[in-house]
Design a protein around this motif. Structure first.
Motif, short mmCIF file in Angstrom:
data_model
loop_
_atom_site.label_atom_id
_atom_site.label_comp_id
_atom_site.label_asym_id
_atom_site.label_seq_id
_atom_site.Cartn_x
_atom_site.Cartn_y
_atom_site.Cartn_z
N ARG A 74 31.46 -35.96 -42.55
CA ARG A 74 32.47 -35.18 -41.83
C ARG A 74 33.62 -36.11 -41.48
O ARG A 74 33.41 -37.06 -40.71
N GLN A 75 34.80 -35.84 -42.01
CA GLN A 75 35.96 -36.68 -41.65
C GLN A 75 36.48 -36.19 -40.30
O GLN A 75 37.27 -35.24 -40.22
N ALA A 76 36.01 -36.83 -39.27
CA ALA A 76 36.31 -36.38 -37.90
C ALA A 76 36.12 -37.55 -36.95
O ALA A 76 35.46 -38.53 -37.27
N LYS A 77 36.73 -37.44 -35.79
CA LYS A 77 36.48 -38.46 -34.77
C LYS A 77 35.56 -37.88 -33.70
O LYS A 77 35.65 -36.69 -33.36
N ALA A 78 34.67 -38.74 -33.22
CA ALA A 78 33.75 -38.30 -32.18
C ALA A 78 34.48 -38.27 -30.85
O ALA A 78 35.28 -39.17 -30.54
N LEU A 79 34.24 -37.24 -30.05
CA LEU A 79 34.91 -37.11 -28.75
C LEU A 79 33.96 -37.44 -27.61
O LEU A 79 34.31 -38.18 -26.70
N ALA A 80 32.77 -36.85 -27.64
CA ALA A 80 31.86 -37.00 -26.50
C ALA A 80 30.41 -36.86 -26.95
O ALA A 80 30.12 -36.20 -27.96
N ILE A 81 29.53 -37.50 -26.19
CA ILE A 81 28.09 -37.40 -26.43
C ILE A 81 27.47 -36.61 -25.28
O ILE A 81 27.78 -36.86 -24.11
N TYR A 82 26.62 -35.68 -25.63
CA TYR A 82 25.85 -34.91 -24.64
C TYR A 82 24.38 -35.23 -24.89
O TYR A 82 23.66 -34.47 -25.55
N PRO A 83 23.89 -36.37 -24.38
CA PRO A 83 22.54 -36.84 -24.75
C PRO A 83 21.41 -35.98 -24.18
O PRO A 83 20.26 -36.12 -24.61
N GLU A 84 21.74 -35.10 -23.21
CA GLU A 84 20.71 -34.20 -22.65
C GLU A 84 20.94 -32.77 -23.10
O GLU A 84 20.28 -31.85 -22.61
N GLY A 85 21.91 -32.55 -23.96
CA GLY A 85 22.28 -31.19 -24.34
C GLY A 85 22.95 -30.48 -23.18
O GLY A 85 23.62 -31.12 -22.35
N GLU A 97 36.16 -33.91 -33.56
CA GLU A 97 37.43 -33.25 -33.92
C GLU A 97 37.80 -33.72 -35.31
O GLU A 97 37.94 -34.93 -35.55
N TYR A 98 37.96 -32.77 -36.22
CA TYR A 98 38.23 -33.12 -37.62
C TYR A 98 39.62 -33.75 -37.77
O TYR A 98 40.58 -33.37 -37.11
N THR A 99 39.67 -34.73 -38.69
CA THR A 99 40.96 -35.38 -39.02
C THR A 99 41.29 -35.20 -40.50
O THR A 99 42.28 -35.74 -40.97
N GLY A 100 40.44 -34.47 -41.23
CA GLY A 100 40.67 -34.28 -42.66
C GLY A 100 39.81 -33.16 -43.18
O GLY A 100 39.32 -32.32 -42.43
N GLN A 101 39.62 -33.15 -44.52
CA GLN A 101 38.82 -32.14 -45.22
C GLN A 101 39.36 -30.73 -45.00
O GLN A 101 38.62 -29.74 -45.01
N GLY A 102 40.68 -30.63 -44.73
CA GLY A 102 41.31 -29.33 -44.54
C GLY A 102 41.00 -28.67 -43.22
O GLY A 102 41.31 -27.49 -43.01
N ARG A 103 40.36 -29.40 -42.31
CA ARG A 103 39.97 -28.81 -41.01
C ARG A 103 40.61 -29.58 -39.86
O ARG A 103 40.07 -29.60 -38.75
N GLU A 104 41.74 -30.22 -40.11
CA GLU A 104 42.38 -31.07 -39.10
C GLU A 104 42.57 -30.32 -37.77
O GLU A 104 43.06 -29.18 -37.76
N GLY A 105 42.17 -30.95 -36.70
CA GLY A 105 42.35 -30.38 -35.38
C GLY A 105 41.21 -29.50 -34.90
O GLY A 105 41.09 -29.22 -33.70
N GLN A 106 40.34 -29.05 -35.83
CA GLN A 106 39.21 -28.20 -35.42
C GLN A 106 38.15 -29.04 -34.71
O GLN A 106 37.91 -30.18 -35.09
N THR A 107 37.52 -28.47 -33.71
CA THR A 107 36.45 -29.17 -33.01
C THR A 107 35.11 -28.50 -33.31
O THR A 107 35.07 -27.31 -33.67
N GLU A 108 34.06 -29.27 -33.15
CA GLU A 108 32.72 -28.75 -33.47
C GLU A 108 31.69 -29.50 -32.63
O GLU A 108 31.87 -30.68 -32.32
N ALA A 109 30.62 -28.82 -32.26
CA ALA A 109 29.47 -29.47 -31.61
C ALA A 109 28.39 -29.64 -32.66
O ALA A 109 28.03 -28.69 -33.35
N LEU A 110 27.89 -30.87 -32.78
CA LEU A 110 26.93 -31.19 -33.83
C LEU A 110 25.67 -31.75 -33.18
O LEU A 110 25.72 -32.81 -32.54
N SER A 111 24.56 -31.06 -33.33
CA SER A 111 23.33 -31.52 -32.67
C SER A 111 22.72 -32.68 -33.46
O SER A 111 22.97 -32.84 -34.65
#
Lengths: 489, 52
Positions: A74-85, A97-111
Motif C-alpha cells: 500500500r503506497q501510503a503513510k501511516a498516521l496512527a496506531i490503535y494497539p488496543e483497537g 493515508e494513501y500517497t499513490g496507487q490512484g488513491r491519493e488522500g484517501q484514508t483507511e483503517a487496516l487491522s
C-alpha cells in the motif's frame, strides 16, 4: 490467517517484509505500508550527489517486486496506531493515508495481528533555522539523504565546479546541520567525494572545502570513535580521519552545532561556548533525525503517544531507558528483541526504535545547547534487526506466545562500513571499516570497549571495489533475484 | 596536491599523519589492492558471521 503489517519499506522494513513472506508463504498475510513508490539503496546516494550515478541506478519500483513476492503493498503513510483497537472492535489497527496507487488522500483503517514499525527517520530540517521547514529541505543547502536530494546536490555542485573553471574561487561546506545529528559517515563520504570530483575537474586549487560536524573529533561517527587494530598497534580512528582530511586539504571544525543557515552563510556554536560563521557557495548539511510523528491511541481514543514513543518520536522497545550518566552506560541497556514493552505484538526495527542513549559521550555548551552525535542505526544494523524481528514474529505466528524470540542487540552485533573517497576502477578509493561490537561493551572488552582484532580500518582501491560490488549485491538482494537470501544483511 | 603544501597551510594538518609517496602508490596499486581485497573480505566475513 494472521496479518503482519510493516510500516516502512527502507532497509529494515523491506528486509523484514521479504523474509517474513518467504518464511510464512501464503499461509499468512504480509502488508507493507510506505509513502514511497521507490526503494532506494541510500549508501550509493553519495555517488548520485557527485554525478557518478543517476537516480535510476540507486532506486527501483517496489510494487512489481512485492507483487511477485505476494506481499500486499500500500503506497501510503501511516498516521496512527490503535494497539488496543476500539471499544466496538478490539482488534488492533493502524490508520493510513494513501500517497499513490490512484488513491491519493484517501484514508483507511487496516487491522493487524503483528506490527513492525520500520518507518525510519523524519529528516528534521526544521530543527535548524534556515535549514528547512519540517521535513522539507530549504533553498540554502543540499542533502544526500534521498535520491532526489542527491540529484539536486549534483546539479548545484556541477554549477559550482563550472564557476571554479571560470576562475572564481568557491567555498564548499560539508557536514552536519545540527548539534544532535547522526549519519556522519554519509557526510564524511560526501566531503571526500566532492574533493575527488574537484580534483578530477582540474579545479581543486580554486575550491576550498570545510568540514563542520557535531562530533568531538573527525571519526567519532556517533559511535564514540573506534580503536582500530592495525599492524600491531591499537590506534584511534581520529588519526585516520584527520589524516584523510589533511592529505586532501580539507579543514575541519568539530563539536559544532549549526544554529542558523542563510543564503551563503551559516552560524555555529561550539561546545566550549565559542561561536562562529562560515560563508559558503555550496553546502551539504545532514539534518537531525526524529521519529516520523506517528500517533497512538488507546481503546477509548485517548492519546498514548507518550507511552509508546519517546519525545523524539522513536518507539520504545525492550531497552533500559533509565536516565544515567555516561560512566554507567552498559551494553545491556540496548534492546535485544525490539518488542514494545506494553504491546507484545508490536515491534520496531531500524532507525524507528528508540536507542536508550547515545554511544558517544553527551556534551552540552555553556548555553545549554546539546552537542552530541546520535547513534547510527542505518545499513547493516537496520537489515540485521529487520530480519531478527521478522524471524521472531514468524515464530510467534507459528508457535504462539511461548515461541523463542530472535535477538539482534547492537552491543552483540558487528558492523561493516565502506566509506567512499572517490570513484574509478583504478583511481577510486574507499575506507573499509569493520567493528565489533557496534555499541561499546566495556564489560566484555575492557579498555577500548570493542574487539580490536575485529575492529579495523584501511583505505585503498580495494575498498572502492568492495563498495561497488556491495552496491550491486544489495540491489540484487532487494529485488529478490535468484539467491537473494544468501546475501547477508 | 603534495603533502608538503598541506603541511605549510596550518597547524591542523601539521599535527596529522599523512601518507608517503610509497603509501599513496600502494593504495591504488592494483596487484597489492587485489591482495588487500581478499584480506579485507575475509575480515568482513568474520564480522558478518559473528553478527548473525
Amino acid at each position: 490467517m494472521a496479518r503482519l503489517v510493516i510500516l516502512g519499506a527502507g532497509i529494515a522494513g523491506h528486509t523484514a517484509a521479504t523474509f517474513a513472506k518467504k518464511w510464512l508463504a501464503d499461509a499468512h498475510e504480509v502488508v507493507v505500508i510506505s509513502p514511497n513508490s521507490l526503494w532506494n539503496w541510500i549508501p550509493s546516494n553519495i555517488w548520485v550527489g557527485v554525478g557518478k550515478m543517476d537516480k535510476k541506478r540507486v532506486t527501483f519500483p517496489l510494487a512489481p517486486v512485492y507483487a511477485k513476492a505476494g506481499i500486499d503493498f500500500r503506497q501510503a503513510k501511516a498516521l496512527a496506531i490503535y494497539p488496543e483497537g476500539k471499544e466496538s472492535d478490539k482488534h488492533p489497527f493502524v490508520t493510513i493515508e494513501y500517497t499513490g496507487q490512484g488513491r491519493e488522500g484517501q484514508t483507511e483503517a487496516l487491522s493487524y495481528d503483528y506490527l513492525i514499525n520500520a518507518t525510519g527517520p523524519k529528516l528534521n530540517f526544521g530543527a535548524t533555522p534556515g535549514l528547512g521547514t519540517g521535513s522539507h529541505i530549504g533553498p540554502h543547502t543540499v542533502s544526500v539523504c534521498t535520491a532526489d536530494h542527491a540529484a539536486e546536490a549534483h546539479e548545484r555542485l556541477r554549477a559550482i565546479l563550472d564557476k571554479a573553471r571560470q576562475g572564481h574561487r568557491q567555498k564548499i561546506v560539508v557536514g552536519t546541520g545540527h548539534g544532535t545529528c547522526t549519519c556522519h559517515g554519509a557526510a564524511f563520504e560526501y566531503a571526500l567525494n566532492v574533493e575527488h570530483a574537484a580534483r578530477q575537474a582540474g579545479v581543486r586549487d580554486r575550491v576550498d572545502i570545510q568540514w563542520i560536524s557535531n562530533e568531538p573529533y573527525p571519526g567519532d561517527f556517533g559511535m564514540d570513535g573506534m580503536q582500530l587494530g592495525i599492524m600491531g598497534y591499537v590506534t584511534s580512528v581520529r588519526i585516520m580521519a584527520e589524516s584523510l582530511f589533511s592529505e586532501r586539504g580539507i579543514h575541519w571544525i568539530n563539536s559544532a552545532h549549526v544554529s542558523k543557515v542563510d543564503a551563503g552563510r551559516l552560524e555555529y556554536e561550539q561546545v566550549d561556548g565559542t561561536t562562529g560563521e562560515e560563508a559558503f557557495d555550496f553546502a551539504m548539511l545532514i539534518p537531525p533525525f526524529s521519529g516520523v510523528g506517528l500517533k497512538a491511541y488507546d481503546r477509548q481514543g485517548t492519546e498514548i503517544t507518550d507511552t509508546m514513543f519517546l519525545p523524539n518520536g522513536f518507539m520504545r522497545v525492550d531497552a533500559d531507558y533509565t536516565p544515567k550518566p555516561y560512566a554507567e552506560w552498559k551494553a545491556s541497556d540496548w534492546p535485544v528483541t525490539y518488542r514494545n514493552p506494553d504491546y507484545p505484538n508490536v515491534f520496531a526495527a531500524g532507525i524507528a526504535f528508540a536507542p536508550p542513549h547515545p554511544i558517544s559521550k553527551p556534551r552540552t555548551s555553556p548555553r545549554g545547547t546539546p552537542i552530541t552525535p546520535m547513534p547510527p542505526r542505518t545499513g547493516m544494523p537496520s537489515g540485521t534487526i529487520g530480519k531478527a524481528v521478522a524471524h521472531s514474529i514468524v515464530n510467534l505466528i507459528r508457535e504462539g506466545d511461548r515461541a523463542k524470540l530472535h535477538t539482534a542487540s547492537m552491543a552483540e552485533m558487528g558492523a561493516i562500513c565502506v566509506a567512499s573517497a572517490g570513484t574509478g576502477f583504478q583511481s577510486g578509493q574507499a575506507v573499509s571499516f569493520t567493528m565489533y561490537p557496534l555499541v561499546k561493551d566495556f564489560e566484555t572488552y575492557p579498555g577500548t570497549g570493542r574487539d580490536t582484532k575485529r575492529t579495523y580500518g584501511e583505505i585503498g582501491l580495494s575498498g572502492h571495489w568492495i563498495k561497488y560490488i556491495l552496491h550491486h549485491l544489495f540491489l540484487w538482494k532487494a529485488k529478490l533475484k535468484p539467491g537473494w537470501t544468501l546475501i547477508p544483511e | 596536491m603534495s603533502v608538503e603544501e598541506n603541511f605549510a597551510k596550518n597547524s591542523e594538518f601539521n599535527l596529522s599523519m599523512v601518507p608517503s609517496k610509497f603509501a599513496s602508490f600502494m593504495r591504488t596499486c592494483v596487484i597489492w589492492q587485489f591482495i588487500r581485497f581478499v584480506a579485507i573480505n575475509l575480515k568482513m566475513i568474520i564480522v558478518v558471521r559473528k553478527s548473525h
